[in-house]
Design a protein around this motif. Structure first.
Motif, PDB file in Angstrom:
ATOM      1  N   PRO A 135       0.804  -1.228   0.000  1.00 54.87           N
ATOM      2  CA  PRO A 135       0.000   0.000   0.000  1.00 54.87           C
ATOM      3  C   PRO A 135       0.834   1.273   0.000  1.00 54.87           C
ATOM      4  N   LEU A 136       2.128   1.131   0.347  1.00 54.48           N
ATOM      5  CA  LEU A 136       3.003   2.314   0.356  1.00 54.48           C
ATOM      6  C   LEU A 136       3.985   2.282  -0.814  1.00 54.48           C
ATOM      7  N   GLY A 137       3.787   1.331  -1.712  1.00 55.61           N
ATOM      8  CA  GLY A 137       4.636   1.266  -2.912  1.00 55.61           C
ATOM      9  C   GLY A 137       5.831   0.336  -2.797  1.00 55.61           C
ATOM     10  N   SER A 138       5.867  -0.446  -1.715  1.00 56.19           N
ATOM     11  CA  SER A 138       6.844  -1.533  -1.566  1.00 56.19           C
ATOM     12  C   SER A 138       8.252  -1.175  -2.045  1.00 56.19           C
ATOM     13  N   LEU A 142       5.817   8.165  -1.322  1.00 61.89           N
ATOM     14  CA  LEU A 142       5.832   9.012  -0.130  1.00 61.89           C
ATOM     15  C   LEU A 142       6.321  10.419  -0.468  1.00 61.89           C
ATOM     16  N   ILE A 172      -2.400  -3.534   4.228  1.00 65.33           N
ATOM     17  CA  ILE A 172      -1.472  -4.235   5.138  1.00 65.33           C
ATOM     18  C   ILE A 172      -0.056  -3.665   4.980  1.00 65.33           C
ATOM     19  N   LYS A 197       3.734  -2.653   5.742  1.00 66.27           N
ATOM     20  CA  LYS A 197       4.739  -3.299   6.609  1.00 66.27           C
ATOM     21  C   LYS A 197       5.807  -2.277   6.963  1.00 66.27           C
ATOM     22  N   ARG A 231       7.102   4.055  12.934  1.00 66.68           N
ATOM     23  CA  ARG A 231       6.304   4.001  11.698  1.00 66.68           C
ATOM     24  C   ARG A 231       5.189   2.957  11.809  1.00 66.68           C
ATOM     25  N   GLN A 275       2.522   4.755  13.555  1.00 65.39           N
ATOM     26  CA  GLN A 275       1.973   5.767  12.651  1.00 65.39           C
ATOM     27  C   GLN A 275       0.970   5.156  11.658  1.00 65.39           C
ATOM     28  N   ASN A 276       1.306   3.985  11.145  1.00 65.75           N
ATOM     29  CA  ASN A 276       0.509   3.391  10.068  1.00 65.75           C
ATOM     30  C   ASN A 276      -0.856   2.891  10.523  1.00 65.75           C
TER      31      ASN A 276
HETATM   32  P1  A2P Z   1      10.616   0.602   7.177  1.00 68.07           P
HETATM   33  O1  A2P Z   1      10.477  -0.870   7.446  1.00 68.07           O
HETATM   34  O2  A2P Z   1      12.018   1.087   7.371  1.00 68.07           O
HETATM   35  O3  A2P Z   1       9.597   1.431   7.927  1.00 68.07           O
HETATM   36  P2  A2P Z   1       4.818  -1.591   1.647  1.00 68.07           P
HETATM   37  O4  A2P Z   1       3.997  -1.819   2.863  1.00 68.07           O
HETATM   38  O5  A2P Z   1       4.108  -0.866   0.552  1.00 68.07           O
HETATM   39  O6  A2P Z   1       5.485  -2.835   1.148  1.00 68.07           O
HETATM   40  O7  A2P Z   1       5.988  -0.582   2.050  1.00 68.07           O
HETATM   41  C1  A2P Z   1       6.954  -0.947   2.996  1.00 68.07           C
HETATM   42  C2  A2P Z   1       8.090   0.033   2.898  1.00 68.07           C
HETATM   43  O8  A2P Z   1       7.644   1.328   3.361  1.00 68.07           O
HETATM   44  C3  A2P Z   1       9.266  -0.330   3.762  1.00 68.07           C
HETATM   45  O9  A2P Z   1      10.429   0.085   3.058  1.00 68.07           O
HETATM   46  C4  A2P Z   1       9.076   0.518   5.006  1.00 68.07           C
HETATM   47  O10 A2P Z   1      10.321   0.822   5.596  1.00 68.07           O
HETATM   48  C5  A2P Z   1       8.432   1.756   4.462  1.00 68.07           C
HETATM   49  N1  A2P Z   1       7.500   2.366   5.430  1.00 68.07           N
HETATM   50  C6  A2P Z   1       6.557   1.748   6.163  1.00 68.07           C
HETATM   51  N2  A2P Z   1       5.864   2.618   6.904  1.00 68.07           N
HETATM   52  C7  A2P Z   1       6.382   3.838   6.625  1.00 68.07           C
HETATM   53  C8  A2P Z   1       6.089   5.148   7.080  1.00 68.07           C
HETATM   54  N3  A2P Z   1       5.116   5.378   7.950  1.00 68.07           N
HETATM   55  N4  A2P Z   1       6.837   6.173   6.578  1.00 68.07           N
HETATM   56  C9  A2P Z   1       7.831   5.940   5.682  1.00 68.07           C
HETATM   57  N5  A2P Z   1       8.149   4.725   5.211  1.00 68.07           N
HETATM   58  C10 A2P Z   1       7.438   3.681   5.676  1.00 68.07           C
END
Ligand code: A2P
Length: 324
Positions: free
Chosen positions: A212-215, A234, A266, A268, A274, A277-278
């Protein structure tokens, strides 16, 4: 726009719309991250046999639950049948391996991870040919696997069954046997899956958004291999601007958008701040103009990151789900 915190499933069980993703998290960091997620209030935790981390997750869950049945009941644990198990006679064996590692009396949701299949090679979940391509089994079919998955419910070891990475036609085909109770697919601001969400919604199937955050980790890996660039979601100006207006972080804006878009997510993270925060995305709303601005960032199929090109050869499988 207010959003319910759960999808209510057919038997009234509730699947929380924010869950914790565990893909690509190594064992040593996963345990700490899951502890942090449970403390932060996550109830929905997503794993898969193919992530090879279920035993570690099981350890963290056991520590959290102890003997407290109520604490177990609050959780919603998801796992997935790996691509080597997409054959009716193998479903039970692969499920049992996940079940044993997770160490729970039941798994809340079990998904068929992908519609294509690898050869069944004991001890190797990602079998490769000498040239690096995957050992793909072209003969398997999702309908017979789905039928076999239905039998898992009889044991009481799994409460709900769903699928992941399927397209509309595949969903419809499976609905003729039994309606999947969840479809987990890539959804984010650049790949919003509008037609698939509309189709799933008309079939009454809840969608869970992975990446959901662009992996970032996957995007970086693919970028190194192919040279294609994946924008950091982001850092998109519209996302940053809306985040500033709300006094939130860009990640919270991306997640809130998905909730208002009608899907669960979901995210991660391995960082406790973070992680917290999520899940703090329930006490603010995007207004219509903000929602529409983010909606317009969709790149459709061109925004997809997880196209399975890292599994060379799977695109030849008759059930490969993504057709350009
Ligand atoms: P990190 O584990 O260092 O927080 P997705 O869920 O789309 O696969 O994205 C996961 C990626 O986004 C990981 O690199 C994670 O890094 C990063 N990430 C997760 N939550 C945040 C957040 N609140 N702000 C910035 N980056 C985040």
């Amino acid at each position: 726009m207010s959003v319910p915190e759960y999808f209510v499933l057919d038997n009234e069980d509730r699947m929380p719309r924010i869950g914790f993703g565990t893909w690509q998290t190594s064992d040593d960091v996963l345990e700490k991250a899951v502890d942090a997620a449970l403390k932060a209030g996550y109830k929905h935790i997503d794993t898969a046999r193919a992530y090879e981390n279920e035993a570690t997750l099981g350890k963290a869950l056991k520590r959290w639950i102890g003997d407290d049945e109520d604490k177990r009941k609050e959780l919603f644990i998801v796992s997935k049948l790996p691509p080597g198990g997409n054959r009716p006679e193998l479903v039970e064996e692969y499920f049992q391996a996940s079940y044993n590692d997770l160490g729970l009396k039941y798994i809340d949701m079990y998904l068929m991870h992908v519609p294509f299949s690898f050869e069944h090679v004991p001890g190797d979940l990602h079998p490769k040919n000498p040239d690096g391509s995957m050992k793909v089994d072209l003969t398997t079919d999702i309908v017979s696997t789905w039928k076999a998955m239905q039998k898992l419910k009889d044991s009481g070891k799994v409460r709900h069954l769903g699928v992941s990475n399927m397209n509309e036609e595949q969903l419809k085909r499976l609905c003729e046997i039994a309606k999947p109770e969840c479809l987990q697919v890539e959804v984010h601001i650049l790949c919003q899956q509008k037609p698939l969400i509309a189709a799933a919604s008309s079939l009454g199937i809840p969608i869970v958004a992975y990446s959901p955050l662009g992996s970032k980790a996957l995007a970086d890996m693919l970028s190194t291999k192919t040279g294609r660039e994946y924008p950091s979601q982001l850092d998109l100006p519209a996302v940053k601007e809306i985040a500033e207006k709300h006094g939130r972080t860009p990640a919270q804006i991306l997640l809130r958008y998905l909730l208002q878009h009608g899907v669960a997510a979901i995210p991660k993270s391995t960082d406790p701040t973070r992680i917290q925060q999520n899940i703090n995305v329930w006490d603010f709303e995007l207004n219509e103009a903000e929602f529409n601005e983010l909606r317009s960032l969709d790149q459709g199929e061109n925004g997809r990151i997880c196209d399975f090109s890292f599994f060379r050869g799977v695109e030849k499988h008759p059930e490969f789900p993504f057709k350009k």
